[in-house]
Design a protein around this motif. Sequence first.
Motif, PDB file in Angstrom:
ATOM      1  N   GLY A 144      -0.206  34.644  -7.825  1.00 28.15           N
ATOM      2  CA  GLY A 144      -1.084  34.370  -8.906  1.00 28.15           C
ATOM      3  C   GLY A 144      -2.271  35.514  -9.178  1.00 28.15           C
ATOM      4  O   GLY A 144      -3.303  34.903  -9.534  1.00 28.15           O
ATOM      5  N   ILE A 145      -1.724  36.572  -9.080  1.00 31.63           N
ATOM      6  CA  ILE A 145      -3.021  37.477  -9.140  1.00 31.63           C
ATOM      7  C   ILE A 145      -3.709  37.536 -10.421  1.00 31.63           C
ATOM      8  O   ILE A 145      -5.036  37.949 -10.408  1.00 31.63           O
ATOM      9  N   VAL A 146      -3.267  37.390 -11.674  1.00 33.81           N
ATOM     10  CA  VAL A 146      -4.130  37.462 -12.948  1.00 33.81           C
ATOM     11  C   VAL A 146      -4.243  35.822 -13.330  1.00 33.81           C
ATOM     12  O   VAL A 146      -4.877  35.673 -14.449  1.00 33.81           O
ATOM     13  N   ASP A 147      -4.271  34.895 -12.366  1.00 34.61           N
ATOM     14  CA  ASP A 147      -4.452  33.418 -12.681  1.00 34.61           C
ATOM     15  C   ASP A 147      -5.957  33.376 -12.495  1.00 34.61           C
ATOM     16  O   ASP A 147      -6.681  34.209 -11.983  1.00 34.61           O
ATOM     17  N   GLY A 148      -6.333  32.181 -13.051  1.00 39.24           N
ATOM     18  CA  GLY A 148      -7.743  31.661 -12.991  1.00 39.24           C
ATOM     19  C   GLY A 148      -8.039  31.109 -11.485  1.00 39.24           C
ATOM     20  O   GLY A 148      -7.282  30.785 -10.701  1.00 39.24           O
ATOM     21  N   GLU A 149      -9.162  31.470 -11.060  1.00 42.71           N
ATOM     22  CA  GLU A 149      -9.967  30.924  -9.843  1.00 42.71           C
ATOM     23  C   GLU A 149     -11.418  30.404 -10.148  1.00 42.71           C
ATOM     24  O   GLU A 149     -12.293  31.300 -10.110  1.00 42.71           O
ATOM     25  N   GLY A 150     -11.394  29.386 -10.424  1.00 47.16           N
ATOM     26  CA  GLY A 150     -12.661  28.819 -10.849  1.00 47.16           C
ATOM     27  C   GLY A 150     -13.116  29.382 -12.143  1.00 47.16           C
ATOM     28  O   GLY A 150     -12.187  29.495 -13.222  1.00 47.16           O
ATOM     29  N   PRO A 151     -14.108  29.781 -12.453  1.00 48.41           N
ATOM     30  CA  PRO A 151     -14.371  30.492 -13.570  1.00 48.41           C
ATOM     31  C   PRO A 151     -14.191  32.070 -13.878  1.00 48.41           C
ATOM     32  O   PRO A 151     -14.472  32.563 -14.918  1.00 48.41           O
ATOM     33  N   THR A 152     -13.287  32.455 -12.903  1.00 49.57           N
ATOM     34  CA  THR A 152     -13.073  33.659 -13.047  1.00 49.57           C
ATOM     35  C   THR A 152     -11.610  33.937 -12.725  1.00 49.57           C
ATOM     36  O   THR A 152     -10.863  33.258 -12.743  1.00 49.57           O
ATOM     37  N   GLN A 153     -11.124  35.183 -12.167  1.00 54.93           N
ATOM     38  CA  GLN A 153      -9.747  35.618 -12.109  1.00 54.93           C
ATOM     39  C   GLN A 153      -9.507  35.803 -10.150  1.00 54.93           C
ATOM     40  O   GLN A 153     -10.483  36.243 -10.049  1.00 54.93           O
ATOM     41  N   ARG A 154      -8.354  35.653 -10.016  1.00 49.84           N
ATOM     42  CA  ARG A 154      -8.191  35.655  -8.752  1.00 49.84           C
ATOM     43  C   ARG A 154      -8.332  37.114  -8.105  1.00 49.84           C
ATOM     44  O   ARG A 154      -8.549  37.383  -7.101  1.00 49.84           O
ATOM     45  N   TYR A 155      -7.614  38.174  -9.029  1.00 48.90           N
ATOM     46  CA  TYR A 155      -7.841  39.513  -8.626  1.00 48.90           C
ATOM     47  C   TYR A 155      -9.326  40.027  -8.532  1.00 48.90           C
ATOM     48  O   TYR A 155      -9.598  40.677  -7.748  1.00 48.90           O
ATOM     49  N   LYS A 156     -10.129  39.382  -9.483  1.00 51.60           N
ATOM     50  CA  LYS A 156     -11.665  39.802  -9.215  1.00 51.60           C
ATOM     51  C   LYS A 156     -12.163  39.082  -8.253  1.00 51.60           C
ATOM     52  O   LYS A 156     -13.133  39.835  -7.566  1.00 51.60           O
ATOM     53  N   GLU A 157     -11.726  38.068  -7.792  1.00 53.12           N
ATOM     54  CA  GLU A 157     -12.290  37.519  -6.617  1.00 53.12           C
ATOM     55  C   GLU A 157     -11.894  38.304  -5.275  1.00 53.12           C
ATOM     56  O   GLU A 157     -12.528  38.376  -4.276  1.00 53.12           O
ATOM     57  N   LEU A 158     -10.772  38.622  -5.201  1.00 51.71           N
ATOM     58  CA  LEU A 158     -10.049  39.692  -4.109  1.00 51.71           C
ATOM     59  C   LEU A 158     -11.099  40.937  -4.414  1.00 51.71           C
ATOM     60  O   LEU A 158     -11.579  41.553  -3.038  1.00 51.71           O
ATOM     61  N   ASN A 159     -11.174  41.520  -5.392  1.00 52.74           N
ATOM     62  CA  ASN A 159     -12.398  42.739  -5.567  1.00 52.74           C
ATOM     63  C   ASN A 159     -13.592  42.331  -4.881  1.00 52.74           C
ATOM     64  O   ASN A 159     -14.070  43.117  -4.282  1.00 52.74           O
ATOM     65  N   ARG A 160     -14.201  41.148  -5.178  1.00 48.03           N
ATOM     66  CA  ARG A 160     -15.427  40.933  -4.601  1.00 48.03           C
ATOM     67  C   ARG A 160     -15.270  40.829  -3.243  1.00 48.03           C
ATOM     68  O   ARG A 160     -16.437  41.134  -2.574  1.00 48.03           O
ATOM     69  N   ALA A 161     -14.575  40.452  -2.622  1.00 46.01           N
ATOM     70  CA  ALA A 161     -14.336  40.168  -1.161  1.00 46.01           C
ATOM     71  C   ALA A 161     -14.121  41.466  -0.727  1.00 46.01           C
ATOM     72  O   ALA A 161     -14.955  41.835   0.609  1.00 46.01           O
ATOM     73  N   ARG A 162     -13.152  42.437  -1.175  1.00 46.86           N
ATOM     74  CA  ARG A 162     -13.016  43.590  -0.598  1.00 46.86           C
ATOM     75  C   ARG A 162     -14.403  44.388  -0.592  1.00 46.86           C
ATOM     76  O   ARG A 162     -14.668  45.009   0.497  1.00 46.86           O
ATOM     77  N   THR A 163     -15.166  44.467  -1.747  1.00 47.17           N
ATOM     78  CA  THR A 163     -16.465  45.187  -1.758  1.00 47.17           C
ATOM     79  C   THR A 163     -17.347  44.601  -0.891  1.00 47.17           C
ATOM     80  O   THR A 163     -18.035  45.655  -0.106  1.00 47.17           O
ATOM     81  N   ASP A 164     -17.464  43.430  -0.684  1.00 50.75           N
ATOM     82  CA  ASP A 164     -18.425  42.829   0.617  1.00 50.75           C
ATOM     83  C   ASP A 164     -17.945  43.254   2.015  1.00 50.75           C
ATOM     84  O   ASP A 164     -18.682  43.733   2.809  1.00 50.75           O
ATOM     85  N   PHE A 165     -16.735  43.240   2.060  1.00 49.48           N
ATOM     86  CA  PHE A 165     -16.168  43.703   3.474  1.00 49.48           C
ATOM     87  C   PHE A 165     -16.483  45.174   3.842  1.00 49.48           C
ATOM     88  O   PHE A 165     -16.554  45.500   5.006  1.00 49.48           O
TER      89      PHE A 165
END
Length: 428
Positions: free
Chosen positions: A189-210
Amino acid sequence: MATHTIGKVSHRGIGFSVVELNDVRHVFAAAAPRCGGTLREQADDALRTIETVIQEEGTRGSIVHQAVFVPDVALIDELRQIIREFYGSELPATSYIPQPPCDGKLLAIEALGVGRGMGEVQIERVSEQLVITRHNDITWYHCAQVVPQGHDVDVYDGTVDAFEQIRSLLGSVQIRFDQVIRTWLYLGGIVDGEGPTQRYKELNRARTDFYREIPFLTDLLPTGRPGRVFPASTGIGTEGRGIMMSAIALATTRSDIVAVPLENPRQTPAFDYDNTYSPMSPKFSRAMALSCGNYATIFISGTASITDSETRHVDDVVGQTHETLTNIEALISEENLARHGLPGLGTTLDGLGLVRVYIKRAADYAATRAACEQRLGELPMIYAVGDVCRPDLLVEIEGIAFSRKTTHPLLDTEQVDFDHLKWKSTVA
């Protein structure tokens, strides 16, 4: 420009490429079943293709990394058991990717073999998640099927967890995460919603932090190279809602091995995208070139129909496929390699040894395949249905390219006869 180092034997994407690098033979194979109705029958047929290729090339027992594509997560447990039985003690690091093969079959296999019997090669099979190969004072670490330990976690926490699992897996054999050169990030579901944002955007946020405090590849970078460095990568959608990763890391004491992250002159670096696309930009390089004297191996990240940072040819799958291939052509060109400090090691699309094509809409398979074959000719290719990271992107393509500085190719591809392969005639 470098000459090509590849012998290719393939028919409609099923076949293999052979590359000789520093007296070690590397084999890249793509296999799909050509007969059989049940999962076991189709798996046996595809695995026999891989086995015969390896025997033909004198590299028996050499498969170290494979990706297995399936249309349904529910098939994975049965298929894993079939593959374990087939390989026995020679099981490769294996990822099971819930992306339907575009030809409607129950599986497709992409495999990497590192040959024995030429240069000295040692293969250590730690588990079906980790295989190590050593040759010429170079050690490769193949990590596969890495998933978060927690269940029903959100994308951010699951992504960080999966990265931690890769770190732990590599750490178990005394390798650091900063030695990773290539990753694959699979997200349902890479382009699906994740709360107020998108799942791929959340993956990018996690990758940036890691990645924030990880100085990638400092032991292998050219002297004085400025700026941050990130591995080559593909982030792609799958069936279901899961997260899974695989990776390749490299260790060597040799001073002539150089890792050079490549950017594309036609594209804005992904890590410099503005927050229109993601609050935290995707942290990856467009490709990672590994040079060793006169040789280069180029790991090409997932590439799409984007110039600068904008999607091109919206709702035109043929236009997007050609734009994507033009991007890859520019990325691996002599002009671009020279611009990155590797003169003489650029190549063309003919230098590709293996290609993987992700198609958003199954109905676009025939048109996409025709466009790829027009530009690429015959070489091992996997076509799978996978959602791309933007809603308006229809195709994503990745691959591996090879070159060397010489006027005489190592293998004359015109002399390779596809008809000699035993496996071509073993299936009715």
